[in-house]
Motif scaffolding. Structure first.
Motif, mmCIF file in Angstrom:
data_model
loop_
_atom_site.group_PDB
_atom_site.id
_atom_site.type_symbol
_atom_site.label_atom_id
_atom_site.label_comp_id
_atom_site.label_asym_id
_atom_site.label_seq_id
_atom_site.Cartn_x
_atom_site.Cartn_y
_atom_site.Cartn_z
ATOM 1 N N THR A 112 -1.617 -0.265 0.532
ATOM 2 C CA THR A 112 -2.474 -1.428 0.242
ATOM 3 C C THR A 112 -2.680 -1.702 -1.238
ATOM 4 O OG1 THR A 112 -4.452 -0.020 0.389
ATOM 5 C CG2 THR A 112 -3.752 -1.146 2.399
ATOM 6 N N VAL A 113 -2.341 -0.752 -2.110
ATOM 7 C CA VAL A 113 -2.674 -0.915 -3.531
ATOM 8 C C VAL A 113 -1.987 -2.119 -4.145
ATOM 9 C CG1 VAL A 113 -0.817 0.672 -4.225
ATOM 10 C CG2 VAL A 113 -2.770 0.300 -5.746
ATOM 11 N N HIS A 114 -0.755 -2.436 -3.752
ATOM 12 C CA HIS A 114 -0.019 -3.518 -4.400
ATOM 13 C C HIS A 114 -0.599 -4.890 -4.089
ATOM 14 C CE1 HIS A 114 1.724 -3.295 -0.402
ATOM 15 N NE2 HIS A 114 2.254 -4.487 -0.567
ATOM 16 N N THR A 115 -1.203 -5.069 -2.924
ATOM 17 C CA THR A 115 -1.802 -6.367 -2.611
ATOM 18 C C THR A 115 -3.247 -6.461 -3.094
ATOM 19 O OG1 THR A 115 -2.377 -5.534 -0.397
ATOM 20 C CG2 THR A 115 -0.322 -6.767 -0.614
ATOM 21 N N VAL A 116 -4.011 -5.382 -2.972
ATOM 22 C CA VAL A 116 -5.421 -5.413 -3.384
ATOM 23 C C VAL A 116 -5.527 -5.610 -4.889
ATOM 24 C CG1 VAL A 116 -7.561 -4.107 -3.503
ATOM 25 C CG2 VAL A 116 -6.189 -4.037 -1.425
ATOM 26 N N LEU A 117 -4.843 -4.766 -5.661
ATOM 27 C CA LEU A 117 -4.894 -4.917 -7.114
ATOM 28 C C LEU A 117 -4.045 -6.087 -7.580
ATOM 29 C CD1 LEU A 117 -4.759 -1.208 -8.373
ATOM 30 C CD2 LEU A 117 -6.735 -2.703 -8.088
#
Length: 405
Positions: free
Chosen positions: A170-175
């Motif tokens: 999820t890090v690539h879409t959230v950040l």
């Protein structure tokens, strides 16, 4: 035209007969005299002239109306083109109106707070950093410390690896959306992300159930602990957990690829979830809805029930111990696991309640609860086990002291 003129002549003769001689006309014997013929001819000519003028007027009116309609259509088309050029989004909507089945979806962060995204990204970046660093530390300590090569810590390593994978998914879409790198996600990427998010959630539930089984064996059958949980059996349990988590979720996730998405392609979160894509689909989603419901019942709810049942058995076995010190020591080994179970299930229940009964709440609340559901367990589990588990805590303190020196 000749036929219409003859009809007009006949009508003129008939009208004259009715006017001058009544219904039957033509004198007594139905014959016309020499005095009556000029009058008949004049009347007939008047009818023909009237018919021609009416036809001419109708033709002119029709031509004028067609020209006006053409001018109006051209002006209207030009106006629409100008409006489309000024507003490209309007052209996009116009082009998509017959079939709004785009291959991209719009990610949602904190609506209305776009100007503060850079500041909001700071706590999220810090959280992801702690998630990666904390779980990697747990994995490193378990791998490098021979005394921790035990079933309990093998299962803890599975939990840390699952939490680390959830953060990576999820890090690539959230950040990315907070830093302005991305705003949309393709259908294939969205389906893949939802597959890993839900699969890893089921995997974490399965790992927590296995850890509860480990505590049950350790407390209720301590003499058989080593013979029951051998390395080969632990490896098979790990494979079963992976297969159970990702195999049964495959059919509804693959089915998402064949749905027709005709509603607004705006997701509720900064990552993709199965129920979010179902909300945007216009196809028959009954299979996915019923299958997902049964999957939740036979994984998350069943795991929670079995965990609760295992602790009932553990509590009964602990209360049978005569020594109070031994009771306290036995229960102390379960505290960290109980905290991990609460950290996992409380956000799931809270998010479900918000989606079910909090439709009147601000979209920011929904986004915040979704991020808590994703980030809270991976953040808290390393902290819980580092604080509550003496072996992990001592090894980490030793590792920090070596780095400081």
């Amino acid at each position: 035209m000749a036929t219409k003129q003859s009809d007009a002549i006949e009508k003129g003769m008939t009208d004259y007969m009715k006017a001058e001689y009544g219904q039957h006309g033509g004198g007594k014997h139905g014959l016309w005299t020499s005095d009556e013929l000029p009058i008949l001819l004049k009347t007939t000519q008047n009818h023909v002239s009237s018919y021609n003028s009416v036809c001419k007027e109708a033709k002119e009116t029709s031509t004028k109306g067609a020209l006006e309609a053409k001018d109006y259509s051209g002006n209207n088309k030009e106006t629409n083109n100008q409006s489309t050029e000024k507003h490209p989004s309007a052209r996009m909507i116009t082009l998509r109106s017959p079939s709004v089945n785009s291959s991209t979806f719009v990610l949602t962060a904190f609506s209305g707070l776009e100007q503060q995204y850079l500041w909001i990204s700071i706590p999220f970046f810090t959280t992801y950093t702690l998630v990666f660093w904390g779980n990697c530390m747990v994995l490193h300590v378990i791998r490098t410390e021979p005394s921790l090569h035990q079933p309990m810590f093998y299962f803890l390593a599975m939990l840390a690896l699952t939490d680390l994978s959830i953060g990576l998914s999820t890090v690539h879409t959230v950040l990315g959306i907070l830093w302005g790198f991305i705003q949309e996600i393709s259908l294939d990427s969205c389906i893949a992300q939802s597959y890993f998010i839900h699969g890893l959630s089921f995997m974490e539930s399965s790992v927590l159930l296995t850890m509860a089984f480990d505590r049950y064996i350790a407390i209720c059958h301590p003499l058989r602990y080593s013979s029951i949980l051998t390395n080969s059996r632990i490896f098979k349990i790990g494979l079963t957990i992976v297969a159970r988590s990702f195999f049964f979720i495959t059919p509804p996730i693959i089915n998402l690829k064949f749905f027709h998405y005709c509603r607004s392609h705006i997701l509720s979160h900064s990552f993709c979830l199965h129920q979010d894509l179902l909300r945007l689909a216009c196809s028959d989603i009954r299979f996915n809805s019923y299958y997902a419901l049964m999957l939740v019942i036979f994984t998350l709810l069943l795991d929670a029930a079995l965990i609760l049942y295992s602790y009932v058995l553990i509590l009964r076995a602990v209360l049978a111990i005569a020594s109070q010190e031994e009771r306290h020591k036995s229960l102390q080994t379960c505290i960290s696991h109980i905290c991990a179970v609460l950290v996992f299930y409380i956000p799931i229940i809270s998010l479900t309640m918000v989606h079910r009964f909090g439709k009147h709440l601000s979209p920011v609340i929904h986004v915040l609860m979704g991020n808590i559901y994703i980030l809270f367990p991976p953040l808290m589990n390393p902290i819980i086990y580092s604080v509550k588990t003496q072996q992990i805590r001592s090894r980490m303190l030793r590792l920090f002291s070596l780095k400081i020196c």
